[in-house]
Motif scaffolding. Sequence first.
Motif, short mmCIF file in Angstrom:
data_model
loop_
_atom_site.label_atom_id
_atom_site.label_comp_id
_atom_site.label_asym_id
_atom_site.label_seq_id
_atom_site.Cartn_x
_atom_site.Cartn_y
_atom_site.Cartn_z
N TYR A 55 0.84 -1.19 0.00
CA TYR A 55 0.00 0.00 0.00
C TYR A 55 0.88 1.25 0.00
N GLN A 56 1.92 1.26 0.83
CA GLN A 56 2.82 2.42 0.93
C GLN A 56 3.49 2.70 -0.42
N ILE A 57 3.95 1.66 -1.09
CA ILE A 57 4.59 1.82 -2.40
C ILE A 57 3.60 2.40 -3.40
N ALA A 58 2.44 1.77 -3.51
CA ALA A 58 1.44 2.20 -4.49
C ALA A 58 0.94 3.61 -4.18
N PHE A 59 0.68 3.89 -2.91
CA PHE A 59 0.16 5.20 -2.53
C PHE A 59 1.17 6.30 -2.87
N ASN A 60 2.42 6.11 -2.51
CA ASN A 60 3.44 7.13 -2.80
C ASN A 60 3.54 7.40 -4.30
N LEU A 61 3.60 6.35 -5.10
CA LEU A 61 3.75 6.54 -6.55
C LEU A 61 2.50 7.18 -7.17
N MET A 62 1.33 6.70 -6.77
CA MET A 62 0.09 7.21 -7.36
C MET A 62 -0.22 8.62 -6.87
N GLU A 63 0.04 8.91 -5.60
CA GLU A 63 -0.20 10.26 -5.09
C GLU A 63 0.72 11.26 -5.77
N ARG A 74 -3.54 12.93 -16.83
CA ARG A 74 -3.91 11.53 -16.65
C ARG A 74 -2.85 10.80 -15.83
N VAL A 75 -3.30 9.81 -15.07
CA VAL A 75 -2.43 8.87 -14.38
C VAL A 75 -2.85 7.49 -14.87
N MET A 76 -1.88 6.72 -15.34
CA MET A 76 -2.15 5.38 -15.85
C MET A 76 -1.44 4.38 -14.95
N VAL A 77 -2.20 3.45 -14.38
CA VAL A 77 -1.66 2.44 -13.48
C VAL A 77 -1.93 1.08 -14.11
N SER A 78 -0.87 0.29 -14.27
CA SER A 78 -1.07 -1.05 -14.81
C SER A 78 -0.38 -2.07 -13.91
N THR A 89 3.20 -0.56 -12.90
CA THR A 89 3.66 0.62 -13.63
C THR A 89 2.72 1.78 -13.31
N VAL A 90 3.31 2.93 -12.95
CA VAL A 90 2.56 4.15 -12.70
C VAL A 90 3.14 5.23 -13.60
N GLU A 91 2.31 5.72 -14.53
CA GLU A 91 2.74 6.76 -15.47
C GLU A 91 1.84 7.98 -15.32
N ASP A 92 2.39 9.14 -15.63
CA ASP A 92 1.57 10.36 -15.59
C ASP A 92 1.90 11.26 -16.75
N THR A 93 1.04 12.25 -16.96
CA THR A 93 1.23 13.23 -18.03
C THR A 93 1.63 14.57 -17.43
N GLY A 94 2.29 14.51 -16.27
CA GLY A 94 2.60 15.71 -15.51
C GLY A 94 3.83 16.45 -15.96
N GLU A 154 8.30 2.00 -12.65
CA GLU A 154 7.96 0.58 -12.72
C GLU A 154 8.58 -0.13 -11.52
N VAL A 155 7.74 -0.90 -10.82
CA VAL A 155 8.21 -1.70 -9.69
C VAL A 155 8.02 -3.16 -10.07
#
Length: 168
Positions: A55-63, A74-78, A89-94, A154-155
């Motif tokens: 959860y900590q890994i995913a939350f940090n990357l997605m936040e 956009r945020v793309m999570v796969s 994989t967590v990608e963004d258009t930021g 990518e993790v």
Amino acid sequence: RMDSAAPLERLPVNVRDVLEKVRHMLTPLAEESRITVETELAGDCVVLATEDDLYQIAFNLMENAVKYNVPGGRVMVSLRGMGDLVLLTVEDTGVGIPEADLPKIFDRFYRVDKARSRAAGGTGLGLSIVRDTARQHGGAVTVCRREPEGTRFEVAFPRYEPKGGEER
């Protein structure tokens, strides 16, 4: 907690379930920032870890992908299995991360844009925690710039395969 190297009780965890919880938690922040979060999550991605650590890994990357994005971004999570690995994989258009900063972003307290980081909050520990926690569970994290904009993390974790007769 990580520095104390206390032994962890690792259990089989379905990463998809964790990512769905994180998405739910971040929905208000994403909506407030007009960020669309898209997910493509395979169901059979089980790793040996703790649910809290995943959860900590995913939350940090997605936040981060939401906070350092642009309005309407956009945020793309796969999540997918690839052989004996589970890949998140967590990608963004930021705003992206300058090439010169990429090698340093996993260092404790390192911040790419000091002024923006203060405005967005945080301590500069999030990506260090992501890297160290992934390593504790036999994983690794990589980062690269997206073209034309944004960032891709990518993790990779070892996939948990139950031994004969064991259940997931």
